[in-house]
Scaffold this motif. Structure first.
Motif: not given
Lengths: 636, 179, 218
Positions: A78-86, A118-121, A124-125
């Motif tokens: 699953a991908i979690i997209a939370k505002p303020g985080f990639p 991994a991140a999707l975008e 820096d983190e």
């Protein structure tokens, strides 16, 4: 004409779509991969777990279904997209991990990077998929949004400029679409690599009144699931490609032929068609122009042969899916006897990209003769199984070692099978062959529809050839002599070889028959069916020889040439695991407490060998099938 | 196959309904067969005959189609449908062993339905879940990494379901032993 | 453009009507090409028996004569080592699934397989391929004829006669692949099907799979 030209109509639809998508982005969004592969791995449970945990905590977050992101080895994910985080992707999810992610990341502010893939975008983190070796070689064109977009909502497609290629094309002459596709040298992704633009043009020239556009989604190769993923995960991309094609050739009606075994793909595509109609991308007067075109799904009924163009048309017309001799080709005389464009799912998916970004852009990827990317489903003895997209010209070695992260520990590369039952098995020495239509053909394999199976020392090449032959023989329509009877005899001969019967003459005979079936069959199913046999005979002749001359299967696979044996020196009195694992009660305890196998009862299911604890590893397979005692007795 | 009482009426009603919902063109033949099978679970000779009549095509042509495509069945499926995937990845990881295990446990061969119509066993070419190989589909649910031991587990669940049914059936009914 | 073209078959100049299929042009000119499934009236040739291979100049592989339209200046050779190899294999494959007891066969001496064997010097026995030995039930339900599927080569002559000459539609191809057979709806015996016993199919059968019962024919 300012308000009613296709561009401004489209811009209005897009503005609305963006607003809706953005309003969703204000709260955390959990995207669970629920393509067929994900569901099989338990994605629906994961989705429920997320919903329940979020509910329990009284959080404001949305859980949606997305398609396949291609990293099937880590399903469910699953991908979690939370505002303020990639946006971050998590794999191998279970209820425990879901609980933790909801508590730490959604309720708290800790993205639990230790569990992230991994991140999707870019950020820096945390690294993105592109930062891994796989990402360096991969170039996602048609898979870019698979698994990272809500397939069930057209807004999600439109908000990322979906259907903008259509709006652009409709403002211009249809000829420009055709010219662009021709100039891009887009070659058909169904396997043969025929230039799509040429096909469209031929159709346009032949079609006086009616022309049909058909998408071939009868993906039937065992071990290939690229088309299914695209249809399930990004259906609008395929629809837009088809509409563009229809505009270019002047078609009014099109069909998507989707195989019976893909119910989710059918469901997603039907829904997408309805949405596209509602928004005015399909139906009459598309985007306010006088161009009208509509689409329907035709569901296959389970026959591999229907992937063949003429058989597919016969099937759509309500007949048995028997191929016809060609010419006439489909562009002359296809569905309902009218000129018909038939292209693969992936071929259509490239079209919107080519129209938007131009032929030059497309040609800058891949090789001059085979521009663009190749999509493969990587399976078999490889770490990163899943769906990958690489530029044409990437070598097989790069694909296997870098993108697929090599073979699992203990596995030694032996062969790679490309192109399914119509393709071939290539050995280590062919690994530096670049992946493009022509190079693969020279090596004896074909691009096929893109199934890629990696094999190691535990895979028997004779058994593999036999497996594919059994498949094609089973799927042969039975119309022509060479395929109906030729593949039957080839299968019988191969079966004999896996039993150790025959001699070197048998191998020669098999080769001759294979060549004749290749040259004499009516359609491409029969003509390519011998490929797995011919390539294994060419590259792995010694393995065939061991079977017929020594009655030995070097890979310890062919069950008539092996037996299971518990080595007393390795077996332990204290362990009983194998006894319980045996489905036929063939394992007994000897007087001295060690275990032994009753060969009469053994069905060679491999259960005991898997069950035997690694510290003993006492269950062996012997080939030729002679017990150690017998050998001594014979020697005396 | 002998039809049970009431089955004939059900078949006729079903065909009538489906024919009413579709235009009776040759092109619609396969969708019509798919819809009838979806309702009945299989395509009995009576249904094929009536569809042929409705579309004005020789009945043998319908029979051709039904025997050509894998999806169509001439006999009712079992209550539970088990399909073992025989795609490349599944084969390489022991799909044939899985299939054999099911055959052994069920006492039927692939393509068959158990006498009591409790389960049927088929092979499928590829369900596209190669990374979970070997795969079996139990009533539309995909099961990954199926070993012979897992087959035993699956069978146990199916057998339990049969016993539950038996208890239900053996309730107030009397004289159901005329088989 | 003239309706006729000139072409060369086996070094002979031949005139033919434009658009005609090569197989029929050759046969009309007494040039033999083996064939079983070809039907002159059929618009899109079945092309299933795969025996009518010929070489056409400019083609890098043998092609089937039944599917090729003749063209002005076409140069054809009905024999070559490649053609002979394919015809031999195709023929032997058909024999491997054919009941080869010629002496017991009502079509003995009047059989297309025997003609092909004779013309091409092929043997009427199992050579490279083991006989498949499949079991078929004899259908002798019609009054005057019978159907022995163990001799059937699936050429489709009978189904064509039934469908387009008799206009009945009693028989057709069913099943797939190696199990493909000619049969009636629901595999009924012919006498129980809608077959009118007009016998046009019997006359069409080239190999003695459909044959007249002896006492009726005598």
């Amino acid at each position: 004409m300012s308000k009613s030209d296709p561009q401004s109509i489209y811009e209005n639809i897009k503005r609305e779509a963006r607003l809706r998508v953005e309003s969703r982005q204000e709260k955390p969004l959990i995207m669970v991969g629920t393509a067929t592969c994900g569901v099989a791995a338990g994605a629906m449970q994961v989705k429920e777990d997320f919903a329940r945990e979020i509910d329990d905590k009284g959080l404001d977050a949305e859980v949606i279904e997305v398609g396949c992101i291609g990293h099937c080895y880590a399903e469910p994910l699953a991908i979690i997209a939370k505002p303020g985080f990639p946006p971050v992707c998590y794999g191998n999810l279970d209820d425990g991990l879901v609980h933790r992610l909801v508590e730490d990341f959604l309720a708290g502010d800790d993205p639990s990077y230790e569990y992230a893939m991994a991140a999707l975008e870019r950020n820096d983190e945390f690294p993105t998929f592109e930062d891994f070796p796989r990402g360096v070689y991969e170039e996602k064109l048609i898979l870019e949004h698979c698994g990272y977009a809500d397939f069930s909502k057209i807004e999600s497609y439109v908000a990322r400029d979906g259907y903008s290629a259509l709006a652009k094309a409709l403002s211009e002459d249809p000829k420009l679409v055709l010219e662009e596709v021709k100039e891009a040298n887009l070659r058909g992704r169904g396997g043969a690599g025929f230039p799509a633009g040429k096909k469209w043009e031929a159709c346009l020239n032949n079609g006086k009144d009616e022309i049909y556009v058909i998408c071939n989604g009868d993906e039937g190769d065992p071990g290939a699931f690229m088309d299914r993923s695209v249809l399930e995960s990004d259906p609008h991309l395929v629809l837009e490609g088809m509409i563009l094609c229809a505009y270019a050739v002047g078609a009014k009606q099109g069909y998507l032929y989707i195989r019976a075994e893909y119910p989710r793909a059918v469901e997603h595509v039907r829904k997408a068609i309805e949405q596209a109609r509602t928004k005015g991308f399909l139906g009459s007067s598309i985007l306010g122009t006088n161009f009208s075109f509509d689409l329907e799904v035709f569901q296959g009924s389970g026959a591999f042969i229907c992937g063949e163009a003429t058989a597919l048309v016969n099937s759509m017309e309500g007949r048995t899916g028997m191929p016809e001799s060609r010419p006439p080709r489909l562009v002359q005389q296809g569905f309902r006897g009218k000129p018909t464009v038939l292209n693969n799912v992936k071929t259509f998916a490239y079209v919107p990209l080519i129209i938007n970004k131009g032929a030059e852009w497309f040609k800058s990827i891949g090789t001059p003769e085979s521009p663009g990317t190749a999509v493969f489903s990587l399976v078999g003895k490889i770490n990163n199984t899943g769906l990958v997209e690489v530029p044409m010209g990437t070598t097989l070695r790069q694909l296997i070692e870098e993108v697929g992260d090599g073979l699992p520990e203990g596995s030694q590369f032996k062969a790679v099978q490309i192109g399914g039952p119509s393709g071939g098995c290539l050995p280590e020495s062919a690994l530096d062959v670049p992946i493009d239509f022509d190079s693969l053909h020279e090596a004896g394999a074909i691009m096929g529809s893109g199934g890629l199976v990696v094999m190691d020392q535990e895979d028997c090449m004779v058994a593999v050839a036999r497996f594919f032959l059994e498949f094609t023989q089973n799927e042969s329509c039975g119309k022509c002599t060479f395929c109906r009877l030729g593949t039957k005899h080839m299968l019988d001969i191969l079966t004999d070889i896996t039993r150790g019967e025959g001699d070197l003459e048998t191998l020669e005979h098999l080769k001759e028959l294979s060549e004749d079936v290749r040259d004499g069959s009516l359609c491409n199913l029969g003509r390519t069916a011998p490929n797995p046999v011919l390539t294994t005979l060419r590259y792995f002749y010694d393995e065939y020889k061991a079977h017929v001359e020594e009655g030995r299967c070097p890979a310890l696979v062919c069950r008539d040439l092996i037996l299971y044996y518990i080595k007393p020196a390795k077996c332990s009195k204290l362990c009983n695991v194998c006894v319980g694992s045996c489905p036929t009660e063939a394992i007994y305890t000897r007087d001295d407490g060690l275990k032994a196998i009753d060969q009469e009862k053994c069905v060679k299911c491999d259960n005991c060998r898997k069950a035997c604890p690694t510290e003993y590893d006492a269950v062996l397979r012997l080939s030729p099938p002679v017990l150690p005692g017998e050998k001594e007795r014979k020697a005396k | 196959m002998q039809l049970l009482k009431g089955e004939k009426e059900e078949i006729l009603a079903c065909v009538k309904e489906v024919l009413g919902e579709n235009s009776k063109t040759h092109e619609n033949l396969i969708p019509i067969l798919q819809q009838v099978q979806k309702k009945l679970g299989y395509l009995p000779a009576l249904a094929m005959d009536k569809i042929a009549e409705g579309l004005k095509v020789p009945a043998v042509d319908i029979f051709s189609l039904v025997t050509f495509y894998n999806q169509f069945r001439l006999n009712p499926p079992g209550k539970h449908e088990i399909k073992v995937c025989m795609g490349t990845a599944c084969y390489m990881t022991g799909g044939d062993i899985t299939l054999e295990s099911f055959e052994r446990r069920m006492g039927i061969n692939e393509g068959e339905t158990s006498l009591d119509r409790h389960y049927s066993l088929d092979r499928v070419a590829c369900v596209g879940c190669c990374t979970l190989a070997p795969v079996a589909v139990i009533d539309d649910e995909v099961e990954g990494k199926v070993t012979p031991t897992r087959v035993d587990g699956i069978m146990l669940a199916l057998e339990e379901d049969r016993e539950d049914n038996a208890i239900e059936k053996s309730g107030p009914k009397v004289g159901a032993e005329d088989e | 453009m003239s309706d006729y073209i000139t072409m060369i078959i086996d070094d002979r100049e031949v005139k033919a009507r434009r658009g005609e299929k090569l197989l029929w042009v050759a046969l009309d000119n007494d040039i033999y090409i083996p064939h079983l499934c070809a039907i002159k009236e059929e618009k899109r040739p079945n092309a299933s028996c795969r025996l009518c291979f010929v070489e056409i100049e400019g083609h890098n592989q043998p092609v089937t004569a039944c599917t090729r339209e003749v063209e002005e200046g076409m140069v054809v050779a009905t024999r070559s080592s490649r053609v002979d190899r394919l015809v031999k294999t195709g023929f032997e494959l058909l024999l491997s699934d054919h009941n080869l007891k010629c002496r017991e066969c009502p079509a003995n001496k009047n059989c297309s397989l025997q003609v092909i064997a004779k013309k091409r010097g092929l043997k009427l026995k199992h050579h490279r391929f083991n006989p498949l030995k499949r079991e078929f039930k004899l259908d002798d339900s019609p009054a005057e004829f019978a159907f022995d599927r163990s001799r059937c080569v699936l050429c489709g002559q009978c189904t064509w006669a039934d469908r387009f000459e008799a206009e009945v539609g009693a028989i057709g191809f069913t099943n797939r692949g190696i199990d493909r057979v000619v049969t009636t709806f629901n595999d009924l015996p012919l006498a129980d099907s809608i077959c009118t016993e007009c016998k046009l199919c019997v006359d069409a059968c080239p190999v003695g799979a459909l044959y007249y019962k002896k006492d009726q024919n005598a």
